[in-house]
Each structure stands twice: as structure tokens, then as C-alpha cells.
Design a protein around this motif. Structure first.
Motif, short mmCIF file in Angstrom:
data_model
loop_
_atom_site.label_atom_id
_atom_site.label_comp_id
_atom_site.label_asym_id
_atom_site.label_seq_id
_atom_site.Cartn_x
_atom_site.Cartn_y
_atom_site.Cartn_z
N ALA A 1 0.70 -1.02 -0.07
CA ALA A 1 -0.04 0.14 -0.09
C ALA A 1 0.99 1.35 0.03
CB ALA A 1 -0.86 0.09 1.23
N SER A 2 1.83 1.12 0.92
CA SER A 2 2.79 2.46 0.81
C SER A 2 3.38 2.58 -0.70
CB SER A 2 3.69 2.04 2.02
OG SER A 2 4.65 1.39 1.64
N LYS A 3 3.90 1.53 -1.15
CA LYS A 3 4.56 1.64 -2.44
C LYS A 3 3.53 2.07 -3.50
CE LYS A 3 9.07 0.95 -1.09
NZ LYS A 3 9.92 2.24 -1.41
N GLY A 4 2.29 1.70 -3.63
CA GLY A 4 1.32 2.04 -4.40
C GLY A 4 1.24 3.36 -4.51
N ALA A 5 1.45 4.02 -3.12
CA ALA A 5 1.23 5.47 -2.86
C ALA A 5 2.41 6.27 -3.42
CB ALA A 5 1.04 5.69 -1.60
N VAL A 6 3.50 5.48 -3.20
CA VAL A 6 4.64 6.11 -4.14
C VAL A 6 4.44 6.25 -5.49
CG1 VAL A 6 7.42 5.88 -4.43
CG2 VAL A 6 6.41 5.43 -2.20
N LEU A 7 4.36 5.27 -5.94
CA LEU A 7 4.05 5.40 -7.70
C LEU A 7 3.03 6.54 -7.97
CD1 LEU A 7 4.34 4.03 -10.38
CD2 LEU A 7 2.70 2.53 -9.74
N SER A 8 1.83 6.40 -7.20
CA SER A 8 1.06 7.53 -7.74
C SER A 8 1.42 8.99 -7.45
CB SER A 8 -0.18 7.30 -6.92
OG SER A 8 -1.06 6.18 -7.23
N LEU A 9 2.34 9.08 -6.23
CA LEU A 9 2.88 10.42 -5.84
C LEU A 9 4.09 10.82 -6.85
CD1 LEU A 9 3.16 12.39 -3.84
CD2 LEU A 9 5.08 10.95 -2.77
N THR A 10 4.65 9.75 -7.62
CA THR A 10 5.68 9.91 -8.51
C THR A 10 4.81 10.58 -9.83
OG1 THR A 10 6.99 8.18 -7.86
CG2 THR A 10 7.30 8.93 -10.33
N LEU A 11 4.05 9.88 -10.28
CA LEU A 11 3.20 10.38 -11.33
C LEU A 11 2.48 12.14 -11.05
CD1 LEU A 11 0.97 7.40 -12.18
CD2 LEU A 11 3.36 8.47 -13.41
N ASN B 1 10.68 10.69 -11.87
CA ASN B 1 10.39 9.07 -12.19
C ASN B 1 10.82 8.14 -10.86
OD1 ASN B 1 10.47 9.25 -15.29
ND2 ASN B 1 12.32 10.62 -14.77
N CYS B 2 10.43 7.06 -11.13
CA CYS B 2 10.68 6.09 -9.96
C CYS B 2 11.15 4.78 -10.69
CB CYS B 2 9.54 5.72 -9.22
SG CYS B 2 7.95 4.92 -10.08
N GLU C 1 22.12 1.27 -11.16
CA GLU C 1 22.17 1.86 -12.63
C GLU C 1 21.12 2.46 -13.23
OE1 GLU C 1 24.59 1.87 -14.82
OE2 GLU C 1 26.27 0.45 -14.05
N ALA C 2 19.97 1.78 -13.00
CA ALA C 2 18.66 2.29 -13.31
C ALA C 2 18.26 3.71 -12.88
CB ALA C 2 17.43 1.41 -12.88
N ILE C 3 18.70 4.01 -11.54
CA ILE C 3 18.43 5.13 -10.90
C ILE C 3 19.33 6.26 -11.66
CG2 ILE C 3 18.68 6.35 -8.71
CD1 ILE C 3 17.84 3.95 -7.20
N ALA C 4 20.67 6.04 -11.71
CA ALA C 4 21.65 6.87 -12.39
C ALA C 4 21.25 6.95 -13.62
CB ALA C 4 22.92 6.07 -12.44
N TYR C 5 20.43 6.18 -14.56
CA TYR C 5 20.09 6.73 -15.65
C TYR C 5 18.90 7.79 -15.71
CZ TYR C 5 17.07 6.34 -19.82
OH TYR C 5 16.23 6.78 -21.00
N LEU C 6 17.93 7.33 -14.75
CA LEU C 6 17.01 8.37 -14.89
C LEU C 6 17.21 9.75 -14.12
CD1 LEU C 6 14.13 5.84 -13.34
CD2 LEU C 6 14.39 6.77 -15.82
N SER D 1 7.52 8.35 -15.44
CA SER D 1 7.75 6.62 -15.87
C SER D 1 8.09 5.83 -14.56
CB SER D 1 8.98 6.64 -16.77
OG SER D 1 8.65 7.32 -18.01
N ALA D 2 8.01 4.62 -14.65
CA ALA D 2 8.38 3.64 -13.54
C ALA D 2 9.00 2.70 -14.31
CB ALA D 2 6.85 3.18 -12.83
N LEU D 3 10.28 2.48 -13.94
CA LEU D 3 11.25 1.51 -14.51
C LEU D 3 11.51 0.16 -13.74
CD1 LEU D 3 13.32 0.80 -16.79
CD2 LEU D 3 14.98 2.16 -15.65
#
Length: 254
Positions: free
Chosen positions: A150-160, A174-175, A220-225, A236-238
């Protein structure tokens, strides 16, 4: 992004940067040329050249002091990696109200507090980027992870929402959605299991790749974003999950 100077001249803050994904990210950003500040409850574990600042993302004054101090020492903020977080195990019956408040306070409000403190500095950057550490738990139903999911679902919505709010200010948001990562936190969960070896095997089998994700792969993914190469990537969510989110494999032949 393989060049050691890909992030040269950029100033970065990584929360929860003294261990696990956060430390791997902070070290990679520094290796790519960024000047990196680590915010953590125990920042002393972060080695040189990482800058160390003690901060509790659950406490707004603590966050503001650390972000402002880091920004002053760095000479600004270009990159914010919101990585600090806590876990939880159980169904909705297993975690009491205090645990729910605590996890949301760190995993969701921690991002709010740090981003809010960093925004005035990010607005002055020509390369502003925020990357939030989300999870496969935001997009897949995992057993015994109701509160965490539930907390990470909130993080995804918050990111958008953040991406929409700040794109016209030149701030990308992004996340990353890691699968199960081989970190000290997962190690502690395995140690607490009745059969740690069987539990690790089950987690590995859950991933189509057949192994846990490494902290470096997420970094590596974080550094790219976070970098200029992702200049047109926002909202985006990678997924860095060994195929867990999208693949549906047949059982392995024996």
C-alpha cells in the motif's frame, strides 16, 4: 551512461544512502562524476568521497536542516534520490494502526518532506531530476505485504503527480520498481525465517530470471533516470525486477 564523466558537475542527494540500494546508488553517482551527499540515520557508513548528513525522513525539521546543509556545501541540488524506506510483513490483520502510520510516514511522507525541502534548490538547476525508489509491490499482488504494498502504491501515484506538477519547472520525476533485491534488509528477513535457505530459494524462484536483483542493477537504473541521458523521461516507472512484473512463464521442465 558508461562514461565516468556522465554526471560531472551535478550535485546529488541520496536518502537512505548509507546501505543497500542507497549506498550502491550514491557510489555510482559519485563514480559518474557527481558530488554526492548521503542523508541517513547513520550516515557514517557511507565512505569517502560521499558527504555525510544525519537525517530522519520521519521528522520534517531534521530533513530541512540536512537538505539545506547539503545544498549549501554542494553549491546546489540537481538530483534527488528518495530512497529511504522501511519494510513490513503481514496481511491487513497483522499490522496495527501504529505500524501503518509509521510505514506511511517514512515511505510516503519521507519523500514528501525531502522533495519539499529540495524543491527551491531543484528549481535553480538546469538538470533537475527526482528519482523515487518504489517497488514491484506497487504493481503486483504479493502475499504477506499488505502494508508495504500500500505504501509503495502511494509512492507510484505520488511520482506521477509530482511529474505532472513540476515538468514545466524543468524538474523530471521518475521512479524505479525493483523486484526482490539482495540487500541487508532482505538478508535480515531471511535470517528470521524458519528455513532461511528455503525462503531464499522461494524468493529466487518467484523471479523469472531465477535470481535476486542486485543493488548495483537498481543503482544503474536510478543513475540513468537521474542523468541528462534521460532528459525526455518523466512520469515513468522503470522495472528492475528480473521480469517479475510482465512475464508469465510456464513451469520449468524437470
Amino acid at each position: 551512461m558508461t562514461q565516468p564523466t556522465a554526471l560531472s558537475g551535478l550535485k546529488a542527494i541520496v536518502t537512505g544512502g548509507a546501505s543497500g540500494i542507497g549506498l550502491a546508488t550514491a557510489e555510482l553517482l559519485a563514480a559518474r562524476g557527481a558530488d554526492v551527499a548521503v542523508l541517513d540515520l547513520e550516515p557514517g557508513a557511507a565512505p569517502s568521497p560521499l558527504r555525510q548528513y544525519r537525517a530522519d525522513v520521519g521528522d520534517d525539521p531534521s530533513v530541512r536542516r540536512a537538505v539545506d546543509a547539503a545544498a549549501a556545501d554542494l553549491g546546489g541540488i540537481d538530483i534527488l534520490v528518495n530512497n529511504a524506506g522501511v519494510g513490513a510483513i503481514g496481511t491487513i490483520e497483522d499490522n496495527d494502526d501504529a505500524q501503518w502510520r509509521r510505514v506511511f510516514d517514512v515511505n510516503v511522507m519521507g519523500i514528501v518532506r525531502t522533495s519539499r525541502a529540495a524543491l527551491p534548490h531543484l528549481r535553480r538547476s538546469r538538470s533537475a531530476a527526482v528519482v523515487n525508489t518504489c517497488s514491484i509491490a506497487a504493481t503486483a499482488g504479493l502475499p504477506q505485504r499488505a502494508l508495504y504494498s500500500a505504501s509503495k502504491g502511494a509512492v507510484l501515484s505520488l511520482t506521477l503527480a509530482m511529474a505532472a506538477d513540476h515538468i514545466r519547472e524543468g524538474i523530471r520525476v521518475n521512479c524505479v520498481n525493483p523486484g526482490t533485491v539482495d540487500t541487508p534488509w532482505v538478508g535480515r528477513l531471511l535470517d528470521a525465517a524458519q528455513d532461511p535457505a528455503a525462503e531464499r530459494a522461494a524468493l529466487e524462484a518467484r523471479q523469472p530470471s531465477g535470481r535476486l536483483v542486485t543493488a548495483h542493477e537498481v543503482a544503474e537504473a536510478i543513475a540513468y533516470l537521474a542523468g541528462p541521458a534521460a532528459g525526455s523521461v518523466t512520469g515513468s516507472a522503470l522495472a528492475v525486477d528480473g521480469g517479475m512484473a510482465g512475464l508469465r512463464l510456464r513451469p520449468a521442465a524437470h
